[in-house]
Design a protein around this motif. Sequence first.
Motif, PDB file in Angstrom:
ATOM      1  N   GLY B 280       4.754 -12.336 -34.642  1.00 29.95           N
ATOM      2  CA  GLY B 280       5.390 -11.279 -33.880  1.00 29.95           C
ATOM      3  C   GLY B 280       6.238 -10.300 -34.677  1.00 29.95           C
ATOM      4  N   GLY B 281       6.297 -10.450 -35.993  1.00 27.47           N
ATOM      5  CA  GLY B 281       7.007  -9.478 -36.824  1.00 27.47           C
ATOM      6  C   GLY B 281       8.412  -9.188 -36.339  1.00 27.47           C
ATOM      7  N   TRP B 282       8.696  -7.889 -36.141  1.00 29.27           N
ATOM      8  CA  TRP B 282      10.054  -7.476 -35.780  1.00 29.27           C
ATOM      9  C   TRP B 282      10.260  -7.397 -34.280  1.00 29.27           C
ATOM     10  N   GLN B 283       9.273  -7.788 -33.481  1.00 29.48           N
ATOM     11  CA  GLN B 283       9.372  -7.605 -32.019  1.00 29.48           C
ATOM     12  C   GLN B 283      10.570  -8.348 -31.439  1.00 29.48           C
ATOM     13  N   LEU B 284      11.379  -7.617 -30.694  1.00 27.65           N
ATOM     14  CA  LEU B 284      12.538  -8.237 -30.044  1.00 27.65           C
ATOM     15  C   LEU B 284      12.109  -8.780 -28.681  1.00 27.65           C
TER      16      LEU B 284
END
Lengths: 129, 409
Positions: B280-284
Motif C-alpha cells: 500500500g505504499g504511502w496510502q493513508l
Amino acid sequence: MRALDYLSPYLPVLILLLFAGVLCALIGAAATFLGPKRITAIKETAFECGSPSIGDSHSRHSVKFYLVALLFVVFDVESVFIYPWGSLLRDFQAEGLGWFAYVEMLSFMATLALGLVYVWRKGALEWNP
Amino acid sequence: MQDFIDNLIRSWGHDPAAWPWTQFLYLAFMGAAAFIVVNFAAISAGIFSWAERRVAARMQSRVGPNRVGPFGFLQWVADAVKLLLKEDLVPAEADAVLFRAAPYFMMVGFACVFVCLPFSHKLIVADLNIGIFYILAVTALIVVGIIMSGWSSNSKWSLFGAIRSAAQIISYEIPAGMALMIPVLLAGTLSTQGIIRAQGGWPWQWFIFDNPAAFAAFFIYFISALAEGNRTPFDLPEAESELVSGYNTEYSGMRFSYFFLVEWGNMWVMSAIATTMFLGGWQLPGLSPARFDALTGGVAVIAEIASLALFAFKTLFFVFVVMWLRWTLPRIRVDQMMNMCWKYLVPASFAGALFVAAWMLLVHEAPWLGQAMRFALTAIAAVTVAAFALRTLKNLRDTGDKFDFTSNW
C-alpha cells in the motif's frame, strides 16, 4: 519536438546518472588526494593468503555457470514478453477479451514450462556432480 | 512535479506555456530533486551501516559502536572519513581502467533506481510510465559492475566471487521479476505511483492480501531481493570463510566502500519496492487517493508528511527484517541456493502469475469473492503476527532480557 516531449520524463534519469557519476568521481578524487601514497611492490600484488599466486587467475570455470547464463537469457527474455500482457490484462478485460488473453498467455507459459521441464530432466539444474 | 511548478509560475504572474524560463525551472527542480535523492541514497546507506552494527550487537548481547556521537550514531561519518584517508591501491596486475570503472556501474545502477521510487503522495523524482520495469532494468547494471570488478582485479578470489554473484543475481532476477508482475497485473499499470494508487490505506486493500498467490509473491520477491542484494542467507559471493571477500577482495579504501554503500543502500531500495508493490505504499487509511489530491492548504501538508512517515515506517520495518534475518540465518550452500531459485521460486512465480490473472478475471465476475478473500487473508496474517508477538513476549517473560542496558549501552 514530438520525440523530445516523449523523452522528457526520462530527463531526471540522465541527471541522476550524471550526479551518481560525479559523486563517485569526486569521492574517488578526494580519496586519491587525501590518502597517503606509499606504494610498494608487495602492496600491489593480488591477495593470495600470503603466498605468491600460482597460475592464471582468469582460469576456466565450471560449465554450470555458463548454463545458468543461458537459462537466464531464455527465461528473462520470456518474462520481458509477459510484462506488456500483464499491464494490459485489465484493458483486455474491459473489452471483454479477458479469458481470451488468458488462454493466449497460458499457451505461451505452457511452452515455457515445457522448456523448464526439459532443462530439469536433462539435469541442467543439478549443482551436485 | 510538473503541475506544482506550473502553479508556482502562475503564482508569480506568468503563463507557464509562454514564459521563457519554464523549461529552465523544470530542469532546476529536476536537478535539485536528483541531488537530494543521490544524497539520500548515500546517507541512508551510511546510517544503515551503523544501524546494522547496532542491531547485530543487540542480537548478540554485545555493545556495538557507541563512542562517536549519541549511541554511536556518528560512527558512519567517522568510518567515511577514515576510508577517505586510506591509501588508494590498484593491484599491479589488475586491469586499471576496468578496476576503476566498476564502482561507477554499481553506483549508477543503484542511484538510478531512485528516479521512480516513491517517497510520499507527491514526492517522487519522476513517475515514469514504465516505473517498475525501469527499476528491474537499471538494477541489472549492478551485475555488470560486479563482473567488472571481479574480472579486472586479476585475483582468483575476486573472480570466483564475481562469477558466483553473477550467477546468483541473474538467477533470482527471474522470480523477482515475475513476482513483481503480480501487482502490475492487479493494478493494470507499470507506474509505481499508479500501483500504489490502485491499493488502499487499510491492510485488506493492500495487494499482498488480495489473493493467496499475491501473498506468496510477496515472499518470493522478498527472498529474491535478499539474493539479489547479496544479503545473508544468500551472501555466498562474499562468503568470508571461503572467498576472503568475494568480488571486492582487491579493493581498498574509498573504492571498497562503494560496494558496501550499494549493499546497504539496496536495503532501502528492496524494502521500498516491497512496500510500493505489495503493502500500500504511502496510502493513508481512510483517505482515498482522489480525496488526497483534492486536499489543499495546511491539511494537504500534514497529510503529505503523514504519508511520507507511513511509507518510511513500512520501509524501515523491512530494512530491520533484513538485518534481523542476517543475524538469524546461516549462509546456505551454492547448490541449495540454485535449487531454491530454479526448482521452486521460478515455477512458483510463473504459476502465481497465472493464478492471479485467473483470479482477477474470476473476481471481475464475482466481486464478493475478492472481498471475502481479502478479509480472510488479512485475518490470517493478523492472527499469525499476534501469535508471534505473544510467543515472543512469553519467551521474554519466562527467561527475561539478559542484556545489560546500564553499562556502556
